[in-house]
Design a protein around this motif. Structure first.
Motif, PDB file in Angstrom:
ATOM      1  N   ALA A 137       0.833  -1.206   0.000  1.00  0.00           N
ATOM      2  CA  ALA A 137       0.000   0.000   0.000  1.00  0.00           C
ATOM      3  C   ALA A 137       0.865   1.252   0.000  1.00  0.00           C
ATOM      4  O   ALA A 137       0.621   2.196  -0.769  1.00  0.00           O
ATOM      5  CB  ALA A 137      -0.923  -0.007   1.219  1.00  0.00           C
ATOM      6  N   ALA A 138       1.902   1.274   0.854  1.00  0.00           N
ATOM      7  CA  ALA A 138       2.775   2.445   0.909  1.00  0.00           C
ATOM      8  C   ALA A 138       3.489   2.630  -0.424  1.00  0.00           C
ATOM      9  O   ALA A 138       3.631   3.756  -0.922  1.00  0.00           O
ATOM     10  CB  ALA A 138       3.799   2.278   2.032  1.00  0.00           C
ATOM     11  N   PHE A 139       3.899   1.526  -1.022  1.00  0.00           N
ATOM     12  CA  PHE A 139       4.571   1.589  -2.320  1.00  0.00           C
ATOM     13  C   PHE A 139       3.637   2.164  -3.380  1.00  0.00           C
ATOM     14  O   PHE A 139       3.990   3.084  -4.116  1.00  0.00           O
ATOM     15  CB  PHE A 139       5.022   0.177  -2.698  1.00  0.00           C
ATOM     16  CG  PHE A 139       5.723   0.079  -4.012  1.00  0.00           C
ATOM     17  CD1 PHE A 139       6.980   0.644  -4.196  1.00  0.00           C
ATOM     18  CD2 PHE A 139       5.128  -0.581  -5.077  1.00  0.00           C
ATOM     19  CE1 PHE A 139       7.628   0.548  -5.416  1.00  0.00           C
ATOM     20  CE2 PHE A 139       5.776  -0.684  -6.293  1.00  0.00           C
ATOM     21  CZ  PHE A 139       7.019  -0.120  -6.463  1.00  0.00           C
ATOM     22  N   LEU A 140       2.402   1.628  -3.419  1.00  0.00           N
ATOM     23  CA  LEU A 140       1.441   2.102  -4.414  1.00  0.00           C
ATOM     24  C   LEU A 140       1.117   3.573  -4.206  1.00  0.00           C
ATOM     25  O   LEU A 140       0.997   4.340  -5.152  1.00  0.00           O
ATOM     26  CB  LEU A 140       0.146   1.292  -4.327  1.00  0.00           C
ATOM     27  CG  LEU A 140       0.124  -0.074  -4.988  1.00  0.00           C
ATOM     28  CD1 LEU A 140      -1.189  -0.764  -4.701  1.00  0.00           C
ATOM     29  CD2 LEU A 140       0.315   0.067  -6.495  1.00  0.00           C
ATOM     30  N   SER A 141       0.996   3.959  -2.942  1.00  0.00           N
ATOM     31  CA  SER A 141       0.554   5.319  -2.670  1.00  0.00           C
ATOM     32  C   SER A 141       1.672   6.344  -2.839  1.00  0.00           C
ATOM     33  O   SER A 141       1.432   7.448  -3.313  1.00  0.00           O
ATOM     34  CB  SER A 141      -0.028   5.369  -1.250  1.00  0.00           C
ATOM     35  OG  SER A 141       0.166   6.615  -0.679  1.00  0.00           O
ATOM     36  N   GLU A 142       2.918   5.983  -2.467  1.00  0.00           N
ATOM     37  CA  GLU A 142       3.976   6.995  -2.446  1.00  0.00           C
ATOM     38  C   GLU A 142       4.957   6.894  -3.608  1.00  0.00           C
ATOM     39  O   GLU A 142       5.695   7.842  -3.875  1.00  0.00           O
ATOM     40  CB  GLU A 142       4.752   6.901  -1.128  1.00  0.00           C
ATOM     41  CG  GLU A 142       3.887   7.016   0.112  1.00  0.00           C
ATOM     42  CD  GLU A 142       3.123   8.330   0.161  1.00  0.00           C
ATOM     43  OE1 GLU A 142       3.739   9.379  -0.062  1.00  0.00           O
ATOM     44  OE2 GLU A 142       1.901   8.304   0.393  1.00  0.00           O
ATOM     45  N   TYR A 143       5.045   5.752  -4.250  1.00  0.00           N
ATOM     46  CA  TYR A 143       6.078   5.584  -5.274  1.00  0.00           C
ATOM     47  C   TYR A 143       5.533   5.447  -6.695  1.00  0.00           C
ATOM     48  O   TYR A 143       6.173   5.864  -7.650  1.00  0.00           O
ATOM     49  CB  TYR A 143       6.931   4.340  -4.973  1.00  0.00           C
ATOM     50  CG  TYR A 143       7.913   4.522  -3.843  1.00  0.00           C
ATOM     51  CD1 TYR A 143       9.262   4.715  -4.112  1.00  0.00           C
ATOM     52  CD2 TYR A 143       7.497   4.501  -2.525  1.00  0.00           C
ATOM     53  CE1 TYR A 143      10.169   4.873  -3.083  1.00  0.00           C
ATOM     54  CE2 TYR A 143       8.387   4.675  -1.486  1.00  0.00           C
ATOM     55  CZ  TYR A 143       9.724   4.852  -1.771  1.00  0.00           C
ATOM     56  OH  TYR A 143      10.621   5.008  -0.762  1.00  0.00           O
ATOM     57  N   VAL A 144       4.367   4.808  -6.825  1.00  0.00           N
ATOM     58  CA  VAL A 144       3.896   4.460  -8.167  1.00  0.00           C
ATOM     59  C   VAL A 144       3.082   5.609  -8.755  1.00  0.00           C
ATOM     60  O   VAL A 144       2.309   6.258  -8.054  1.00  0.00           O
ATOM     61  CB  VAL A 144       3.026   3.179  -8.090  1.00  0.00           C
ATOM     62  CG1 VAL A 144       2.469   2.828  -9.445  1.00  0.00           C
ATOM     63  CG2 VAL A 144       3.857   2.032  -7.558  1.00  0.00           C
ATOM     64  N   ARG A 145       3.288   5.854 -10.050  1.00  0.00           N
ATOM     65  CA  ARG A 145       2.535   6.918 -10.716  1.00  0.00           C
ATOM     66  C   ARG A 145       1.051   6.556 -10.783  1.00  0.00           C
ATOM     67  O   ARG A 145       0.711   5.378 -10.936  1.00  0.00           O
ATOM     68  CB  ARG A 145       3.073   7.131 -12.130  1.00  0.00           C
ATOM     69  CG  ARG A 145       4.214   8.135 -12.165  1.00  0.00           C
ATOM     70  CD  ARG A 145       4.631   8.374 -13.579  1.00  0.00           C
ATOM     71  NE  ARG A 145       5.281   7.201 -14.136  1.00  0.00           N
ATOM     72  CZ  ARG A 145       5.063   6.734 -15.360  1.00  0.00           C
ATOM     73  NH1 ARG A 145       4.214   7.337 -16.153  1.00  0.00           N
ATOM     74  NH2 ARG A 145       5.710   5.678 -15.797  1.00  0.00           N
ATOM     75  N   PRO A 146       0.159   7.554 -10.692  1.00  0.00           N
ATOM     76  CA  PRO A 146      -1.278   7.261 -10.659  1.00  0.00           C
ATOM     77  C   PRO A 146      -1.750   6.414 -11.840  1.00  0.00           C
ATOM     78  O   PRO A 146      -2.587   5.528 -11.663  1.00  0.00           O
ATOM     79  CB  PRO A 146      -1.916   8.656 -10.711  1.00  0.00           C
ATOM     80  CG  PRO A 146      -0.881   9.581 -10.188  1.00  0.00           C
ATOM     81  CD  PRO A 146       0.444   8.993 -10.534  1.00  0.00           C
ATOM     82  N   GLY A 147      -1.199   6.626 -13.015  1.00  0.00           N
ATOM     83  CA  GLY A 147      -1.647   5.861 -14.182  1.00  0.00           C
ATOM     84  C   GLY A 147      -1.419   4.368 -14.013  1.00  0.00           C
ATOM     85  O   GLY A 147      -2.301   3.559 -14.294  1.00  0.00           O
ATOM     86  N   ILE A 148      -0.230   4.022 -13.517  1.00  0.00           N
ATOM     87  CA  ILE A 148       0.092   2.599 -13.329  1.00  0.00           C
ATOM     88  C   ILE A 148      -0.698   2.034 -12.151  1.00  0.00           C
ATOM     89  O   ILE A 148      -1.143   0.897 -12.165  1.00  0.00           O
ATOM     90  CB  ILE A 148       1.613   2.426 -13.120  1.00  0.00           C
ATOM     91  CG1 ILE A 148       2.331   2.937 -14.360  1.00  0.00           C
ATOM     92  CG2 ILE A 148       1.981   0.981 -12.855  1.00  0.00           C
ATOM     93  CD1 ILE A 148       3.824   3.020 -14.245  1.00  0.00           C
ATOM     94  N   LYS A 149      -0.891   2.897 -11.125  1.00  0.00           N
ATOM     95  CA  LYS A 149      -1.654   2.458  -9.952  1.00  0.00           C
ATOM     96  C   LYS A 149      -3.072   2.065 -10.344  1.00  0.00           C
ATOM     97  O   LYS A 149      -3.602   1.068  -9.836  1.00  0.00           O
ATOM     98  CB  LYS A 149      -1.680   3.593  -8.921  1.00  0.00           C
ATOM     99  CG  LYS A 149      -2.216   3.177  -7.586  1.00  0.00           C
ATOM    100  CD  LYS A 149      -1.849   4.166  -6.525  1.00  0.00           C
ATOM    101  CE  LYS A 149      -2.689   5.411  -6.639  1.00  0.00           C
ATOM    102  NZ  LYS A 149      -2.294   6.427  -5.675  1.00  0.00           N
ATOM    103  N   GLU A 150      -3.681   2.834 -11.270  1.00  0.00           N
ATOM    104  CA  GLU A 150      -5.040   2.537 -11.727  1.00  0.00           C
ATOM    105  C   GLU A 150      -5.132   1.124 -12.298  1.00  0.00           C
ATOM    106  O   GLU A 150      -6.174   0.501 -12.246  1.00  0.00           O
ATOM    107  CB  GLU A 150      -5.458   3.528 -12.818  1.00  0.00           C
ATOM    108  CG  GLU A 150      -5.642   4.937 -12.334  1.00  0.00           C
ATOM    109  CD  GLU A 150      -6.967   5.122 -11.636  1.00  0.00           C
ATOM    110  OE1 GLU A 150      -7.991   5.106 -12.324  1.00  0.00           O
ATOM    111  OE2 GLU A 150      -6.958   5.277 -10.399  1.00  0.00           O
ATOM    112  N   ILE A 151      -4.030   0.630 -12.862  1.00  0.00           N
ATOM    113  CA  ILE A 151      -4.034  -0.726 -13.428  1.00  0.00           C
ATOM    114  C   ILE A 151      -3.702  -1.752 -12.345  1.00  0.00           C
ATOM    115  O   ILE A 151      -4.350  -2.783 -12.230  1.00  0.00           O
ATOM    116  CB  ILE A 151      -3.001  -0.839 -14.571  1.00  0.00           C
ATOM    117  CG1 ILE A 151      -3.308   0.219 -15.638  1.00  0.00           C
ATOM    118  CG2 ILE A 151      -3.003  -2.228 -15.175  1.00  0.00           C
ATOM    119  CD1 ILE A 151      -2.203   0.411 -16.643  1.00  0.00           C
TER     120      ILE A 151
END
Lengths: 305, 291
Positions: B90-104
């Motif tokens: 969760a921390a990785f998705l929220s703080e490191y990953v760009r929103p576009g990739i997170k959406e996938i």
């Protein structure tokens, strides 16, 4: 000069830790995704060769290679129909009430708290409740109707929550415009709120049905049979009114229970059947969830207030 | 006329909303009323202290402890897998990953929660257990360890999705302030974002715990359905839920002691989950007041 080097060293350590954490995050995600992949591949390698036309039109049998999932998928289908019929109207109506009508008082607070709580109650207790209430107190028997009602109550919180989210995302200007044209509250809901939130509601309905189709424990609890070599009564009659609902009172089995039954036998041939049933179940849930994700993205793009 | 119709519709909708309360009342009511006759046979002291649970045997014992230990053990293993992995993801998705990739990535991760639990049971019994047996040769075909691990993977998305939602809703000016005084991303994540999102993360954990406590099919299939007072994850054991399934599979007459015993087991499970939900609510209140 020394302090500058200390600072650089400090920055370097912190960058290193940053990198370590990024790797840890990536690994956590990969672990979850690789497990999902392993599960699908393992199931498919065992199960897919077993899937053919006969598998869908045969009844379960003592002989693994002759057994099929006809009664199981028909049962699953009938129960989904009953579940949808009881959960959708109830869930949407409750969602509409909580978003559009309810005032902030203790009654609405109790209802809201209760819905949060219901989502955390183990599914097997719904089965126990249904066994005591529907099967023995209301004498509905261990029937498709009982199963449909049980799963309907189980997915009710999902439908209520997604309906509320969908309605909440509609801006107030729409409501005000409708009232300004002289529409009543119900007319506003009927002609504006419900149509605009239908995409979100549909997403919730699909998610909840995909949850219901894989649910096993509550149905075992209410006494689903594991070996059924007949189909529910046909819903069509030759005479007026041409349809009947006798099938609602028939005993049933469903795909997850059939799979569980085959899985708990010691012979590996039956495990192959279990894998084949599992792959059918998995493909159905993945299609439903994929459809829900697609719908959500589509509506998010289309709706720009 | 129109006003009457409006009132009528409002009443109908209110009844629909109130029906959810009746579901809860129904569950609690039925579990309590069907459990009461049980305690006419068995004293509460025996129920809580007897170390054997064999309600269907000739020489019946009714001690809930073996079922509790099984439930506790599987839940602990599942949480040991799900909480670290879920929180870090969760921390990785929220703080490191760009929103576009997170959406996938996020919906794909959530698919883990959509897989039917009976399929996870298959996976635990016929994939994870043989895999573990290569590492621990003494491991039996039915064991708590593989059931717990698979349950843990299953609840990762519950933990990670809700935690990520909570972390995302932390206002970005807090992050910017942290970056402005020279904090790195990991420092920002652990010292600013996670503490600020703590109440949301707590509810994610509580939901994960509720799922693990109530999970049925994985343990019923892979852990062996033998009530066993042990804390050794390599042995077979039964949870409260697995016992209910085991009894329901047989033909039990209404009103027999076996029938009553599944209601007592269900009531214990409900109390357990309710306790955790209340702790969760209390923690959330406490941390919200602080902010």
């Amino acid at each position: 000069m020394e302090s500058r080097e200390a600072l650089l060293a400090n920055i370097k350590t912190r960058q290193k830790w940053d990198f370590v954490f990024a790797v840890a995050g990536l690994l956590s995600l990969m672990f979850a995704l690789v497990t999902l992949l392993a599960l699908i591949v393992d199931l498919a390698m065992t199960g897919v060769p077993r899937i053919n036309y006969e598998f869908f039109v045969n009844f379960p049998s003592r002989f693994a290679e002759r057994a099929g999932i006809l009664s199981a998928w028909v049962g699953s289908f009938c129960i989904m129909l009953t579940t949808a019929f009881c959960a959708i109207p109830l869930g949407v109506a409750a969602g509409v009430y909580l978003e559009e009508y309810s005032k902030k008082n203790w009654v609405s607070q109790i209802i809201e708290l209760n819905i949060i709580n219901l989502a955390g109650i183990p599914s097997i207790t719904y089965g126990l409740m249904a066994l005591g209430l529907f099967v023995y107190k209301l004498k509905l028997g261990q029937s498709i109707l009982t199963a449909g009602l049980t799963l309907g109550l189980l997915v009710l919180p999902i439908i209520i929550v997604t309906t509320r989210e969908a309605i909440r995302s509609i801006p107030n200007t729409i409501r005000e415009a409708s009232y300004a044209m002289g529409a009543s509250k119900w007319q506003t809901i009927r002609y504006h709120i419900l149509p605009y939130s239908s995409g979100g509601i549909l997403t919730g309905v699909i998610i909840s049905l995909s949850r219901a189709i894989g649910e096993t424990a509550p149905l075992i609890t209410i006494g689903a049979l594991t070996f059924i070599a007949f189909l529910p009564t046909a819903p069509f009659d030759a005479h007026i009114p041409f349809v009947n609902f006798k099938w609602l009172m028939d005993p049933f089995t469903v795909m997850p229970i059939q799979m569980f039954n085959w899985l708990s036998r010691p012979q590996t041939e039956f495990h192959v059947n279990a894998a084949a049933t599992g792959i059918v179940l998995l493909v159905m849930t993945l299609i439903m969830n994929g459809g829900a994700i697609w719908l959500r993205l589509r509506f998010r793009k289309k709706m720009k207030w | 006329m129109r006003r009457l119709k409006e009132r009528l519709i409002e009443t109908v909708l209110f009844l629909a909303a109130a029906s959810s309360v009746f579901v809860t009342l129904g569950i609690v009511g039925i579990l309590v009323t069907e459990s009461i006759p049980f305690f006419e046979h068995v004293s509460i002291k025996d129920f809580l202290t007897d170390t054997e649970w064999t309600p269907l045997f000739e020489n019946a014992h009714y001690g809930i402890l073996p079922l509790l230990s099984g439930t506790f053990l599987t839940t602990m293993i599942a949480l040991l897998v799900a909480i670290p992995l879920g929180t870090v993801a969760a921390a990785f998705l929220s703080e490191y990953v760009r929103p576009g990739i997170k959406e996938i990535l996020k919906p794909i991760l959530e698919l883990l929660a959509a897989v039917p639990t009976v399929v996870y049971g298959y996976f635990a019994l016929l994939f994870v257990t043989p895999l573990l047996q290569k590492v621990i040769p003494s491991l039996g075909g039915f064991n708590v360890l593989s059931a717990g691990i698979v349950m843990g993977v299953m609840i990762i998305p519950y933990v990670s999705s809700l935690s990520e939602d909570a972390m995302r809703s932390v206002p970005s000016h807090l992050r910017e302030a942290s970056f402005a005084v020279g904090a790195s991303r990991i420092q920002t994540a652990f010292r600013v974002v996670i503490p600020a999102a703590f109440s949301g993360i707590t509810s994610a954990y509580i939901l994960g715990i509720s799922r693990a406590l109530g999970e049925t099919m994985v343990v019923a299939i892979a852990a062996g359905m033998q009530p066993n007072l042990t804390l050794n994850p390599l042995e077979p054991s039964a949870t409260i839920t697995a016992f209910i399934v085991q009894v329901s599979l047989g033909d039990l007459p209404h009103g027999s002691i076996g029938y009553q015993s599944i209601y007592v087991a269900g009531l214990s499970l409900l109390c357990l989950t309710l306790c955790f939900n209340i702790i969760g609510l209390w923690l959330r209140k406490k941390f919200q007041e602080k902010e």
